[in-house]
Scaffold this active site. Structure first.
Site, mmCIF file in Angstrom:
data_model
loop_
_atom_site.group_PDB
_atom_site.id
_atom_site.type_symbol
_atom_site.label_atom_id
_atom_site.label_comp_id
_atom_site.label_asym_id
_atom_site.label_seq_id
_atom_site.Cartn_x
_atom_site.Cartn_y
_atom_site.Cartn_z
ATOM 1 N N CYS A 142 -57.674 -51.094 -29.489
ATOM 2 C CA CYS A 142 -58.812 -50.411 -30.099
ATOM 3 C C CYS A 142 -59.982 -50.317 -29.115
ATOM 4 C CB CYS A 142 -59.207 -51.094 -31.409
ATOM 5 S SG CYS A 142 -60.268 -50.082 -32.481
ATOM 6 N N HIS A 254 -54.407 -51.691 -34.552
ATOM 7 C CA HIS A 254 -54.502 -53.151 -34.480
ATOM 8 C C HIS A 254 -53.188 -53.814 -34.870
ATOM 9 C CE1 HIS A 254 -58.922 -53.678 -33.970
ATOM 10 N NE2 HIS A 254 -58.950 -52.469 -34.505
ATOM 11 N N GLU A 256 -52.235 -56.778 -34.398
ATOM 12 C CA GLU A 256 -52.428 -58.185 -34.776
ATOM 13 C C GLU A 256 -52.784 -58.364 -36.253
ATOM 14 O OE1 GLU A 256 -56.512 -56.737 -34.455
ATOM 15 O OE2 GLU A 256 -54.696 -56.385 -33.277
#
Length: 335
Positions: A142, A254, A256
């Site tokens: 990002c 993202h 994660e």
């Protein structure tokens, strides 16, 4: 000795590649021989919201624990990289690390001695290492991906990115040649199918990189776009990218968050397919880090730098979008 052999191998291959003997998918990479990779994660300026929750500590920077967990789940350990340090700090630390993750976040690029300045040092040092035959990967998520492109553009004004708003979970629209990339050359068909057809990538950004940003600075020869997504107003932005020469990679979404962020209002996809598909990205990056053979002097030095010296705080209970965070260098109350 192992480090010298790996560097020599990459140097020879790199020279051959420049002459056209080994390019694209035929490029010979250093073997992934490092089974104890250590990844540096760059911290960033404390957000206004988190600062309000820890006013007495007045921390200088933080790292969301989801990035740390994501790296650890792929079989690597983490060292935090602090902001606001001289270039020599980053030069010495990168000699001991096997790669760097530039995380997403909500800081700006024009703050002195902050995330962007540290990122620029890391970017320049990593390019120099790779030019010398020392294979050193970087992965930007990002904001980190946006920073990679802005640094490649010269970090001038206005910043080489556009405003776009995406707070949705989306599939990826792969380019016709996405398989001719290092990131996706060996990605299992099952995972590609999930990424292409299911809303599993988490987007949370107010800026993005589009084709005109690459064209404006003649970056199309240096960076290969491998997929796109559309923001909440149908603006097509670059979702995944990689450098054609250096082992630098970026994703606008993202990976994660699927496994490690749990705020209900965000509606992150936690399905089995979403977890499985998004695990691929950090698994890929950590395997790239295994190609680097930097080491700390000994276990005691590793322990001195490791993230384990810091306590992850449960920030989700305080209303943060991050379930847990690590905080660094408290400055205390200002006079």
């Amino acid at each position: 000795m192992a480090q010298a052999r790996a560097a020599l191998l990459f140097s020879v291959v790199h020279m051959l590649g420049c002459e056209g003997a080994a390019t694209g998918k035929e490029e010979i990479l250093p073997p992934a021989t490092n089974d104890r990779p250590i990844v540096g994660i760059l911290s960033q300026e404390q957000s206004f919201y988190l600062h309000s929750k820890y006013p007495e500590e007045n921390y200088t920077s933080y790292i969301a624990a989801s990035y740390v967990k994501d790296v650890e789940a792929s079989g690597a350990r983490v060292v935090p990289i602090l902001i606001g340090k001289p270039r020599s700090y980053y030069e010495e630390l990168l000699k001991k690390l096997n790669g760097v993750l530039l995380p997403g976040g909500a800081t700006y690029f024009n703050q002195s001695n902050g995330y962007a300045d540290a990122g620029q040092y890391i970017y320049e040092i990593a390019m120099k290492m790779n030019d010398a035959g020392d294979y050193f990967p970087i992965f930007g998520t990002c904001l980190g991906f946006e920073l990679l492109i802005i640094l490649a553009s010269g970090r001038g004004e206005p910043e080489n990115r556009i405003r776009c708003y995406s707070y949705s979970n989306m599939p990826l629209d792969f380019t016709p040649d996405f398989r001719n990339s290092k990131m996706f050359a060996e990605a299992p068909d099952e995972l590609v199918d999930i990424l292409a057809n299911e809303e599993v990538t988490v987007n949370a950004h107010q800026f993005c990189i589009v084709d005109k940003n690459l064209n404006a600075f003649n970056l199309t020869k240096d960076w290969q776009v491998t997929s796109y997504s559309d923001d909440d107003f149908d603006v097509q932005f670059i979702a995944t990218i990689e450098h054609t020469r250096y082992p630098f990679y970026g994703v606008q979404f993202h990976p994660e968050k699927n496994s490690f962020e749990w705020k209900l209002s965000k509606k992150y996809p936690h399905s089995y397919s979403a977890i499985k598909a998004n695990r691929y990205f950090m698994d890929f990056f950590v395997n790239e880090c295994r190609r680097n053979v930097h080491t700390f002097a000994n276990a005691a030095e590793e322990n001195k730098y490791a993230i384990y010296n810091y306590e992850a705080k449960f920030t989700g209970v305080l209303g943060s979008q991050h379930h847990e965070c690590y905080f660094f260098e408290p400055r205390g109350l200002k006079n």
